[in-house]
Scaffold this active site. Structure first.
Site, PDB file in Angstrom:
ATOM      1  N   ARG A 199      19.712  79.216  73.743  1.00 11.57           N
ATOM      2  CA  ARG A 199      20.250  78.948  75.081  1.00 11.57           C
ATOM      3  C   ARG A 199      21.417  79.900  75.380  1.00 11.57           C
ATOM      4  O   ARG A 199      21.569  80.354  76.500  1.00 11.57           O
ATOM      5  CB  ARG A 199      20.704  77.471  75.198  1.00 11.57           C
ATOM      6  CG  ARG A 199      21.313  77.080  76.525  1.00 11.57           C
ATOM      7  CD  ARG A 199      20.433  77.450  77.736  1.00 11.57           C
ATOM      8  NE  ARG A 199      19.168  76.771  77.789  1.00 11.57           N
ATOM      9  CZ  ARG A 199      18.892  75.807  78.655  1.00 11.57           C
ATOM     10  NH1 ARG A 199      19.804  75.412  79.525  1.00 11.57           N
ATOM     11  NH2 ARG A 199      17.719  75.223  78.681  1.00 11.57           N
ATOM     12  N   ASN A 259      25.298  72.494  95.363  1.00 17.00           N
ATOM     13  CA  ASN A 259      24.035  71.874  94.954  1.00 17.00           C
ATOM     14  C   ASN A 259      23.626  70.826  95.972  1.00 17.00           C
ATOM     15  O   ASN A 259      24.480  70.164  96.578  1.00 17.00           O
ATOM     16  CB  ASN A 259      24.221  71.205  93.576  1.00 17.00           C
ATOM     17  CG  ASN A 259      22.951  70.527  93.067  1.00 17.00           C
ATOM     18  OD1 ASN A 259      21.893  71.135  93.053  1.00 17.00           O
ATOM     19  ND2 ASN A 259      23.068  69.269  92.681  1.00 17.00           N
ATOM     20  N   HIS A 307      21.726  67.306  96.192  1.00 18.81           N
ATOM     21  CA  HIS A 307      21.217  66.220  95.345  1.00 18.81           C
ATOM     22  C   HIS A 307      20.585  65.168  96.255  1.00 18.81           C
ATOM     23  O   HIS A 307      21.193  64.788  97.268  1.00 18.81           O
ATOM     24  CB  HIS A 307      22.335  65.610  94.496  1.00 18.81           C
ATOM     25  CG  HIS A 307      21.854  64.529  93.579  1.00 18.81           C
ATOM     26  ND1 HIS A 307      21.132  64.802  92.433  1.00 18.81           N
ATOM     27  CD2 HIS A 307      21.936  63.184  93.676  1.00 18.81           C
ATOM     28  CE1 HIS A 307      20.808  63.648  91.861  1.00 18.81           C
ATOM     29  NE2 HIS A 307      21.272  62.660  92.594  1.00 18.81           N
TER      30      HIS A 307
HETATM   31  C1  GRF Z   1      13.923  67.957  95.820  1.00 12.99           C
HETATM   32  O1  GRF Z   1      13.720  66.626  95.386  1.00 12.99           O
HETATM   33  C2  GRF Z   1      15.395  68.195  96.029  1.00 12.99           C
HETATM   34  O2  GRF Z   1      16.037  67.019  96.445  1.00 12.99           O
HETATM   35  C3  GRF Z   1      15.901  68.533  94.699  1.00 12.99           C
HETATM   36  O3  GRF Z   1      14.854  69.343  94.142  1.00 12.99           O
HETATM   37  C4  GRF Z   1      13.582  68.900  94.655  1.00 12.99           C
HETATM   38  C5  GRF Z   1      12.700  70.052  95.031  1.00 12.99           C
HETATM   39  O4  GRF Z   1      13.246  70.708  96.117  1.00 12.99           O
HETATM   40  N1  GRF Z   1      17.172  69.189  94.792  1.00 12.99           N
HETATM   41  P1  GRF Z   1      12.594  72.079  96.702  1.00 12.99           P
HETATM   42  O5  GRF Z   1      11.370  71.704  97.504  1.00 12.99           O
HETATM   43  O6  GRF Z   1      12.222  72.969  95.520  1.00 12.99           O
HETATM   44  O7  GRF Z   1      13.681  72.657  97.561  1.00 12.99           O
END
Ligand code: GRF
Length: 207
Positions: free
Chosen positions: A66, A108, A110
């Site tokens: 990592r 981010n 969420h």
């Molecule tokens: C979604 O559930 C979003 O809330 C989370 O990642 C998932 C995929 O999002 N952050 P995306 O379609 O790849 O933007």
């Protein structure tokens, strides 16, 4: 002009919302200069290619340790010279060196109203499964600055969404994306691009 890079792992619907908002000038003073994914099959990379946005894949699976991934990943991020880094469905833990270097310059999205249903293990559908299991009547999404914790940085924007009878995790996830995520993430970027977000005592002030 705010130089933004977007980190993705999946379908890229949040990335698409950002791209569309920049192209229609709902987000001003901003340029998406790159997309990085940890998943070579992420449809988000296809979306970036379609819009001529530099894109690359760097996966922890391609490295012995990592630490080696973290070093190469941070090098790739630095190489794109971002003013703002947007995690849009990005599922890899951000290296501590990166959160230090880009303090209050990583955001981010969420899919819950933090501090509900967040932290380690709460991502994607799992968030909505937990919300339905608890029987909450309101869910939503949060845009926050990323710090050394998981979903713990200063909150920038939140938007609530009603839970409806018969909701499944998939139906609820889609409604939260459509009604909340795809709206507040572009909005947060536009606010930051126009100098309207400050952080004071670990909380944001929106000017
Ligand atoms: C979604 O559930 C979003 O809330 C989370 O990642 C998932 C995929 O999002 N952050 P995306 O379609 O790849 O933007």
């Amino acid at each position: 002009m705010l130089n933004v890079i977007v980190l993705v792992s999946g379908g890229g619907t949040n990335l698409q919302a950002i791209i569309d908002a920049v192209e229609t000038e709902k987000i001003s003073n901003t340029r998406i200069s790159g997309v990085i994914s940890n998943n070579k099959n992420a449809y988000a990379l296809v979306r970036a290619k379609k819009h001529g946005i530099e894109n690359r894949c760097i996966s922890p699976k391609d490295f012995e340790t990592r630490a080696q991934f973290n070093e190469k990943f941070l090098e790739a991020v630095d190489g794109m010279k971002p003013d703002l880094i947007v995690l849009a469905g990005f599922l890899v833990v951000i290296p501590p060196k990166m959160t230090e270097r880009y303090k209050n310059r990583i955001i981010n999205i969420h899919p819950s109203l933090i501090p509900s249903f967040c932290g380690t293990g709460y991502y994607g559908l799992k968030v909505h499964e937990a919300a339905l299991l608890r029987g909450v009547k309101v869910v939503g999404a949060t845009v926050h600055f990323v710090d050394e914790g998981t979903d713990t940085g200063p909150i920038i924007l939140q938007k609530a969404v009603e839970v409806e009878p018969g909701d499944t995790p998939e139906i609820l996830q889609r409604r939260v994306m459509e009604q909340a995520e795809w709206k507040i993430l572009p909005k947060a970027i536009d606010l930051i691009a126009n100098g309207k977000v400050k952080v004071e005592d670990g909380k944001t002030v929106i000017l």
